[in-house]
Design a protein around this motif. Structure first.
Motif, PDB file in Angstrom:
ATOM      1  N   ARG A   8       0.777  -1.561  -0.273  1.00 57.53           N
ATOM      2  CA  ARG A   8      -0.123  -0.106   0.528  1.00 57.53           C
ATOM      3  C   ARG A   8       0.762   1.091   0.255  1.00 57.53           C
ATOM      4  O   ARG A   8       0.525   2.446  -0.517  1.00 57.53           O
ATOM      5  CB  ARG A   8      -0.478   0.308   1.539  1.00 57.53           C
ATOM      6  CG  ARG A   8      -2.029   0.987   1.314  1.00 57.53           C
ATOM      7  CD  ARG A   8      -2.693   0.925   2.366  1.00 57.53           C
ATOM      8  NE  ARG A   8      -3.939   0.471   2.071  1.00 57.53           N
ATOM      9  CZ  ARG A   8      -4.657  -1.170   2.680  1.00 57.53           C
ATOM     10  NH1 ARG A   8      -3.502  -1.136   4.098  1.00 57.53           N
ATOM     11  NH2 ARG A   8      -4.856  -1.846   2.290  1.00 57.53           N
ATOM     12  N   LEU A  12       1.492   4.285  -3.290  1.00 62.52           N
ATOM     13  CA  LEU A  12       0.695   5.156  -2.699  1.00 62.52           C
ATOM     14  C   LEU A  12       1.317   6.008  -3.295  1.00 62.52           C
ATOM     15  O   LEU A  12       0.894   7.606  -3.528  1.00 62.52           O
ATOM     16  CB  LEU A  12      -0.675   5.089  -1.299  1.00 62.52           C
ATOM     17  CG  LEU A  12      -1.719   4.316  -1.273  1.00 62.52           C
ATOM     18  CD1 LEU A  12      -2.807   4.340  -0.566  1.00 62.52           C
ATOM     19  CD2 LEU A  12      -3.259   4.710  -2.446  1.00 62.52           C
ATOM     20  N   ASP A  16      -0.696  10.648  -8.089  1.00 59.60           N
ATOM     21  CA  ASP A  16      -2.266  10.166  -8.477  1.00 59.60           C
ATOM     22  C   ASP A  16      -2.743   9.273  -7.784  1.00 59.60           C
ATOM     23  O   ASP A  16      -4.169   8.645  -8.580  1.00 59.60           O
ATOM     24  CB  ASP A  16      -2.794  11.172  -9.363  1.00 59.60           C
ATOM     25  CG  ASP A  16      -2.261  12.651  -9.561  1.00 59.60           C
ATOM     26  OD1 ASP A  16      -2.290  13.114  -8.656  1.00 59.60           O
ATOM     27  OD2 ASP A  16      -2.324  12.618 -10.744  1.00 59.60           O
ATOM     28  N   THR A  18      -4.530   6.104  -6.549  1.00 61.09           N
ATOM     29  CA  THR A  18      -5.604   5.678  -5.586  1.00 61.09           C
ATOM     30  C   THR A  18      -5.794   4.501  -5.524  1.00 61.09           C
ATOM     31  O   THR A  18      -5.195   3.540  -5.494  1.00 61.09           O
ATOM     32  CB  THR A  18      -7.152   6.532  -6.234  1.00 61.09           C
ATOM     33  OG1 THR A  18      -7.276   5.395  -7.235  1.00 61.09           O
ATOM     34  CG2 THR A  18      -6.981   8.396  -6.391  1.00 61.09           C
ATOM     35  N   GLU A  19      -6.492   4.328  -3.926  1.00 58.04           N
ATOM     36  CA  GLU A  19      -6.638   2.545  -3.741  1.00 58.04           C
ATOM     37  C   GLU A  19      -8.065   2.344  -3.114  1.00 58.04           C
ATOM     38  O   GLU A  19      -9.404   3.413  -3.166  1.00 58.04           O
ATOM     39  CB  GLU A  19      -6.336   2.366  -1.832  1.00 58.04           C
ATOM     40  CG  GLU A  19      -6.906   1.044  -1.452  1.00 58.04           C
ATOM     41  CD  GLU A  19      -5.914   1.412  -0.690  1.00 58.04           C
ATOM     42  OE1 GLU A  19      -6.799   0.353   0.369  1.00 58.04           O
ATOM     43  OE2 GLU A  19      -4.787   1.830  -0.136  1.00 58.04           O
ATOM     44  N   GLU A  20      -8.723   1.406  -4.219  1.00 61.00           N
ATOM     45  CA  GLU A  20     -10.126   1.426  -4.174  1.00 61.00           C
ATOM     46  C   GLU A  20     -10.588  -0.248  -4.441  1.00 61.00           C
ATOM     47  O   GLU A  20      -9.657  -0.835  -4.739  1.00 61.00           O
ATOM     48  CB  GLU A  20     -10.740   2.168  -5.340  1.00 61.00           C
ATOM     49  CG  GLU A  20     -10.562   3.489  -5.608  1.00 61.00           C
ATOM     50  CD  GLU A  20     -11.700   3.757  -7.067  1.00 61.00           C
ATOM     51  OE1 GLU A  20     -12.052   3.382  -7.515  1.00 61.00           O
ATOM     52  OE2 GLU A  20     -10.735   5.073  -7.185  1.00 61.00           O
ATOM     53  N   PHE A  28      -5.034  -0.215  -6.380  1.00 62.29           N
ATOM     54  CA  PHE A  28      -4.555   0.283  -7.056  1.00 62.29           C
ATOM     55  C   PHE A  28      -4.418   1.436  -8.257  1.00 62.29           C
ATOM     56  O   PHE A  28      -4.330   0.244  -9.045  1.00 62.29           O
ATOM     57  CB  PHE A  28      -2.863   0.394  -6.265  1.00 62.29           C
ATOM     58  CG  PHE A  28      -2.895   0.146  -5.426  1.00 62.29           C
ATOM     59  CD1 PHE A  28      -3.414   1.011  -3.129  1.00 62.29           C
ATOM     60  CD2 PHE A  28      -3.121  -1.106  -4.567  1.00 62.29           C
ATOM     61  CE1 PHE A  28      -3.324   0.568  -2.649  1.00 62.29           C
ATOM     62  CE2 PHE A  28      -3.138  -2.049  -3.256  1.00 62.29           C
ATOM     63  CZ  PHE A  28      -3.462  -0.872  -2.000  1.00 62.29           C
ATOM     64  N   ARG A  29      -5.443   2.605  -8.455  1.00 58.61           N
ATOM     65  CA  ARG A  29      -5.254   2.816  -9.644  1.00 58.61           C
ATOM     66  C   ARG A  29      -4.914   4.336 -10.074  1.00 58.61           C
ATOM     67  O   ARG A  29      -4.328   4.959  -8.885  1.00 58.61           O
ATOM     68  CB  ARG A  29      -6.432   3.346 -10.002  1.00 58.61           C
ATOM     69  CG  ARG A  29      -7.805   1.763  -9.725  1.00 58.61           C
ATOM     70  CD  ARG A  29      -9.654   1.986  -9.939  1.00 58.61           C
ATOM     71  NE  ARG A  29     -10.017   0.986  -9.219  1.00 58.61           N
ATOM     72  CZ  ARG A  29     -11.085   0.342 -10.053  1.00 58.61           C
ATOM     73  NH1 ARG A  29     -11.184   1.488 -10.944  1.00 58.61           N
ATOM     74  NH2 ARG A  29     -11.695  -0.095  -9.590  1.00 58.61           N
ATOM     75  N   LYS A  32      -8.537   6.504 -12.402  1.00 54.16           N
ATOM     76  CA  LYS A  32      -9.257   5.478 -12.772  1.00 54.16           C
ATOM     77  C   LYS A  32      -9.168   4.128 -12.964  1.00 54.16           C
ATOM     78  O   LYS A  32      -9.698   3.003 -13.858  1.00 54.16           O
ATOM     79  CB  LYS A  32     -10.606   5.932 -13.618  1.00 54.16           C
ATOM     80  CG  LYS A  32     -10.885   6.962 -13.062  1.00 54.16           C
ATOM     81  CD  LYS A  32     -12.835   7.622 -13.329  1.00 54.16           C
ATOM     82  CE  LYS A  32     -12.826   8.824 -12.922  1.00 54.16           C
ATOM     83  NZ  LYS A  32     -14.048   9.460 -13.188  1.00 54.16           N
TER      84      LYS A  32
END
Length: 106
Positions: A8, A12, A16, A18-20, A28-29, A32
């Motif tokens: 993580r 991260l 830019d 993100t974690e979703e 991890f993106r 999008k």
């Protein structure tokens, strides 16, 4: 071995990122688009490598890196056994995965 906290933190740290959630996994993106997933149940990651990088990592250690066993694997999606991979090798692969998605030509 790579712990989820390390994974993580590395994922991260990219601009830019993100974690979703992604089904039963953590994704991890960037923009999008997924560049990595974590499967806690199996202690594996899946990274988006290009064809050359995938073949290099898989050839170097086929028990640690191997293509996802379906059409996704042919598109560069690569499984990483987190209990076996050396941290520096994982970090190198994660960087490439991020770059492949973040800087993909349209």
């Amino acid at each position: 071995m790579i712990a989820i906290e390390t994974f993580r933190s590395l994922a991260l740290s990219f601009p830019d990122a993100t974690e979703e959630p992604h089904f039963e996994k953590t994704s991890f993106r960037i923009n999008k688009k997924i560049f990595a997933t974590f499967d806690e149940k199996n202690n594996t990651a899946v990274l988006k490598l290009n064809e050359i990088d995938q073949s290099v990592f898989c050839a170097s250690s086929e028990l640690i890196f191997y293509p996802v066993p379906n059409k996704w694997g042919k598109q560069g999606w690569t499984v990483v056994e987190l209990s076996k991979v050396r941290p520096e090798m994982f970090e190198d692969a994660l960087i490439l995965s991020y770059q492949n998605v973040a800087f993909k030509k349209k």
